[in-house]
Scaffold this motif. Structure first.
Motif, PDB file in Angstrom:
ATOM      1  N   LEU A  40      28.080   0.706  26.144  1.00 59.32           N
ATOM      2  CA  LEU A  40      27.987   0.043  24.834  1.00 59.32           C
ATOM      3  C   LEU A  40      26.763   0.535  24.064  1.00 59.32           C
ATOM      4  CD1 LEU A  40      29.046  -2.020  22.817  1.00 59.32           C
ATOM      5  CD2 LEU A  40      27.781  -3.778  24.059  1.00 59.32           C
ATOM      6  N   LEU A  44      26.726   2.445  20.501  1.00 62.23           N
ATOM      7  CA  LEU A  44      25.980   1.952  19.343  1.00 62.23           C
ATOM      8  C   LEU A  44      24.994   2.982  18.802  1.00 62.23           C
ATOM      9  CD1 LEU A  44      25.299  -1.720  20.458  1.00 62.23           C
ATOM     10  CD2 LEU A  44      26.883  -0.930  18.682  1.00 62.23           C
ATOM     11  N   VAL A  49      29.231   6.314  15.094  1.00 64.33           N
ATOM     12  CA  VAL A  49      29.221   4.853  14.962  1.00 64.33           C
ATOM     13  C   VAL A  49      28.145   4.429  13.976  1.00 64.33           C
ATOM     14  CG1 VAL A  49      28.844   2.678  16.211  1.00 64.33           C
ATOM     15  CG2 VAL A  49      30.247   4.492  17.235  1.00 64.33           C
ATOM     16  N   PHE A  53      28.553   2.228  10.502  1.00 64.14           N
ATOM     17  CA  PHE A  53      27.727   1.094  10.073  1.00 64.14           C
ATOM     18  C   PHE A  53      27.085   1.373   8.718  1.00 64.14           C
ATOM     19  CE2 PHE A  53      26.888  -0.181  14.764  1.00 64.14           C
ATOM     20  CZ  PHE A  53      28.126  -0.798  14.835  1.00 64.14           C
TER      21      PHE A  53
END
Length: 122
Positions: A40, A44, A49, A53
């Motif tokens: 994870l 992130l 990713v 965002f």
């Protein structure tokens, strides 16, 4: 200019959703459901990713610009255009199915946006 801001909001939203799906599919151990903390964290910190965002943040900025120039009730229905765009991209990019239910639902969303965009609110 309001419609340009709305279009940028929708396009950045779609970009973010597609990129997140792509990266989660590449890293199945990184979802909350299959929690692997290391995977994870890696997800992130993944540049793709992070760009998703950033796209969400950018979409928010363009959205604020749009609703500063147009009534919310007139602008908001256009955000629904992200649904048909994501559906079409998902068929192409992720080999997801497109049955008559999805086609009909997508057509209804588009029809709803058209009807609402013709409302008398100025």
């Amino acid at each position: 200019m309001s419609y340009v801001f709305i279009a940028l909001t929708v396009l950045l939203t779609v970009y973010g959703q597609v990129v997140l799906k792509w990266q989660v599919d590449l890293n199945p151990g990184a979802t909350i459901e299959n929690l692997n903390p290391r995977a994870l964290l890696s997800l992130l910190l993944n540049p793709w990713v992070v760009s998703a965002f950033a796209a969400a943040f950018g979409a928010s900025l363009f959205w604020m610009a749009a609703i500063g120039r147009m009534p919310l009730s007139k602008a908001y229905p256009f955000t629904a255009l992200s649904f048909p765009l994501v559906a079409v991209i998902s068929v192409w990019a992720f080999r997801e199915g497109m049955d008559w239910h999805k086609i009909a639902g997508t057509a209804l969303v588009i029809a709803g946006v058209i009807v609402l965009s013709r409302s008398g609110i100025h």
